[in-house]
Design a protein around this motif. Structure first.
Motif, PDB file in Angstrom:
ATOM      1  N   SER A  31      81.647 -22.597  53.580  1.00 22.38           N
ATOM      2  CA  SER A  31      80.824 -21.735  52.724  1.00 22.38           C
ATOM      3  C   SER A  31      81.669 -20.923  51.760  1.00 22.38           C
ATOM      4  CB  SER A  31      79.974 -20.804  53.598  1.00 22.38           C
ATOM      5  OG  SER A  31      79.074 -21.528  54.394  1.00 22.38           O
ATOM      6  N   GLY A  48      68.885 -15.839  51.056  1.00 27.16           N
ATOM      7  CA  GLY A  48      69.750 -16.763  51.790  1.00 27.16           C
ATOM      8  C   GLY A  48      70.324 -16.135  53.046  1.00 27.16           C
ATOM      9  N   THR A  49      70.711 -14.859  52.949  1.00 30.16           N
ATOM     10  CA  THR A  49      71.273 -14.164  54.108  1.00 30.16           C
ATOM     11  C   THR A  49      70.242 -14.033  55.220  1.00 30.16           C
ATOM     12  OG1 THR A  49      72.796 -12.914  52.696  1.00 30.16           O
ATOM     13  CG2 THR A  49      72.367 -12.037  54.896  1.00 30.16           C
ATOM     14  N   THR A  71      69.510 -17.511  56.859  1.00 27.66           N
ATOM     15  CA  THR A  71      70.520 -18.030  57.786  1.00 27.66           C
ATOM     16  C   THR A  71      70.593 -17.193  59.063  1.00 27.66           C
ATOM     17  OG1 THR A  71      72.230 -16.834  56.515  1.00 27.66           O
ATOM     18  CG2 THR A  71      71.935 -19.179  56.064  1.00 27.66           C
ATOM     19  N   THR A  92      68.067 -19.216  60.913  1.00 31.13           N
ATOM     20  CA  THR A  92      68.545 -20.523  61.340  1.00 31.13           C
ATOM     21  C   THR A  92      69.531 -20.418  62.494  1.00 31.13           C
ATOM     22  OG1 THR A  92      70.268 -20.512  59.624  1.00 31.13           O
ATOM     23  CG2 THR A  92      68.182 -21.585  59.080  1.00 31.13           C
ATOM     24  N   TYR A  93      70.284 -19.319  62.551  1.00 33.92           N
ATOM     25  CA  TYR A  93      71.226 -19.125  63.662  1.00 33.92           C
ATOM     26  C   TYR A  93      70.477 -18.991  64.985  1.00 33.92           C
ATOM     27  CZ  TYR A  93      74.706 -16.909  66.685  1.00 33.92           C
ATOM     28  OH  TYR A  93      75.540 -16.622  67.732  1.00 33.92           O
ATOM     29  N   ASN A 140      75.251 -18.049  53.293  1.00 26.94           N
ATOM     30  CA  ASN A 140      75.223 -18.902  54.475  1.00 26.94           C
ATOM     31  C   ASN A 140      76.306 -18.531  55.477  1.00 26.94           C
ATOM     32  OD1 ASN A 140      73.091 -20.385  53.462  1.00 26.94           O
ATOM     33  ND2 ASN A 140      74.400 -21.961  52.559  1.00 26.94           N
ATOM     34  N   GLY A 182      74.811 -14.482  57.043  1.00 29.16           N
ATOM     35  CA  GLY A 182      73.646 -14.381  57.920  1.00 29.16           C
ATOM     36  C   GLY A 182      73.940 -14.660  59.387  1.00 29.16           C
ATOM     37  N   PRO A 183      74.619 -15.767  59.706  1.00 26.37           N
ATOM     38  CA  PRO A 183      74.908 -16.035  61.121  1.00 26.37           C
ATOM     39  C   PRO A 183      75.801 -14.978  61.764  1.00 26.37           C
ATOM     40  CG  PRO A 183      75.123 -18.033  59.823  1.00 26.37           C
ATOM     41  CD  PRO A 183      74.961 -16.904  58.851  1.00 26.37           C
TER      42      PRO A 183
END
Length: 393
Positions: free
Chosen positions: A48, A218-219, A222, A225-226, A344, A347-348
């Motif tokens: 990223s 986006g933050t 993600t 998604t994590y 990306n 966020g995780p």
């Protein structure tokens, strides 16, 4: 939509298929090299971060030298990087491969610039919707392809990804013509490759505010998604097969919404209002998901999420494209992809600081936080709407 558009959409599908083959296996593959959890997370972040710096450069060079040569270079980088990763015998080679894939990974922004070149402004929202649907279809088939490749080995998944990217490379070389009609002016400094635009882009009228909105969305996405997969498996007690079916549902609904749904909504709302609609239901879905740990309830909320979430990215890309000059399309869409890339990696990390593996219920906490923060992003977008609303939206 003309022939060149459908070729570009097909390339986008193949490219997203290549990318999503890797999503289920990067962590496990890193473990094979004896990496710790933290070291394995760096496999994600190095890609990223490299892409964050590379995409504005690739975007600007595509404005200067054309879309096709930069798309070829970018896809070739993915082919080579995945071959190196799939045959790696040491961890440092694997890290190098992920860095190489990131530093050459600007093909999505260049493909979006191609779409901007060949579609009129009135058709651009629909075009980006179909483009997003093509990528969404790749996100459906990618994990399934990965499962097949894993029957051989985890490294074989990287080789399969590289093989699929090679197909996209051949399609670009053989079938895609150059679409750039007006080259950007040659800079006085030949070393001006667009890195300064990472900061300057934030001050661009109509563009900077959209870059911020995309970074924030986006933050928060993600973060979701994590936590999504471990929540689905550990809290709801599901398995990888049911998870695959849910991904298939997500992808199918996204394709429907980004093709027919956007066309219908465009007849009733302008682009900005469609963006607001997508952000509102994305926020609501994030917040609702962990309230009740019941699989039927979760699937219903996930269907709501999938339908409206698929509106967000095409609308942001459309608004950025409409606010940019024709000769700057590659540059601004590269900046957009760059800020999305760095989000990306953030966020995780935020989500990872919240959850505790010993307490599976904590996997729902990032979903609550993502919902609250996405609602704040919606408020930010509404408050600043006059700064990025194009006249012909």
């Amino acid at each position: 939509m003309n022939r060149n558009f459908w070729i570009t959409a097909l390339i986008a599908f193949v490219n997203s298929l290549s990318f999503t083959i890797l999503i289920p296996i990067i962590y496990l593959y890193g473990k094979q090299f004896g990496l710790t959890d933290f070291q394995t997370s760096l496999l994600f972040s190095i890609y990223s971060i490299a892409q964050f710096f590379a995409t504005p450069v690739i975007g600007k060079l595509s404005d200067r030298f054309g879309r096709k040569p930069l798309l070829i270079i970018s896809l070739a980088g993915t082919v080579i990087a995945n071959f190196i990763a799939g045959t790696a015998t040491t961890a440092w080679v694997l890290f190098f491969a992920r860095f190489l894939d990131g530093i050459t990974g600007g093909n999505a922004s260049v493909a979006q610039a191609v779409i901007s070149d060949i579609t009129i402004s009135q058709k651009r929202a629909q075009a980006f919707g179909i483009y997003g649907a093509a990528m969404g279809l790749g996100f459906v088939l990618g994990p399934a392809t990965s499962l097949l490749a894993q029957q051989i080995s985890l490294g074989a998944a990287f080789l399969a990804s590289g093989g699929v990217a090679f197909v996209a490379l051949l399609m670009t070389i053989l079938f895609l013509p150059e679409t750039l009609q007006q080259q950007a002016q040659k800079p006085k400094n030949i070393f001006d490759l667009g890195l300064g635009n990472l900061i300057k882009g934030l001050a661009m009228p109509g563009i900077g505010i959209l870059l911020l909105i995309n970074f924030f969305t986006g933050t928060t996405f993600t973060m979701f998604t994590y936590a999504f997969q471990p929540y689905f498996i550990k809290v709801l007690g599901q398995n990888s097969q049911s998870l695959t079916l849910l991904f298939l549902t997500f992808g199918t609904l996204a394709v429907i919404m980004q093709t027919w749904g956007i066309s219908i909504l465009k007849g009733k709302f302008d682009i900005v209002k469609i963006l607001f609609l997508g952000l509102f239901f994305r926020s609501l879905s994030f917040f609702l998901m962990p309230i009740w740990a019941n699989i039927n309830y979760f699937v219903i909320v996930s269907i709501l999420f999938s339908l409206f979430n698929s509106l967000v990215q095409p609308m942001i890309s459309t608004l950025i494209s409409l606010n940019a000059k024709a000769e700057d399309q590659g540059t601004v869409l590269g900046l957009n992809a760059s800020y999305l890339s760095i989000s990306n990696g953030i966020g995780p990390v935020i989500a990872g600081m919240i959850v505790q593996q010993s307490q599976p219920i904590t996997y729902g906490y990032p979903l609550y936080l993502a919902g609250v923060l996405t609602f704040l992003v919606l408020g930010f977008a509404i408050y600043n709407r006059q700064r990025y609303t194009p006249r012909n939206s």
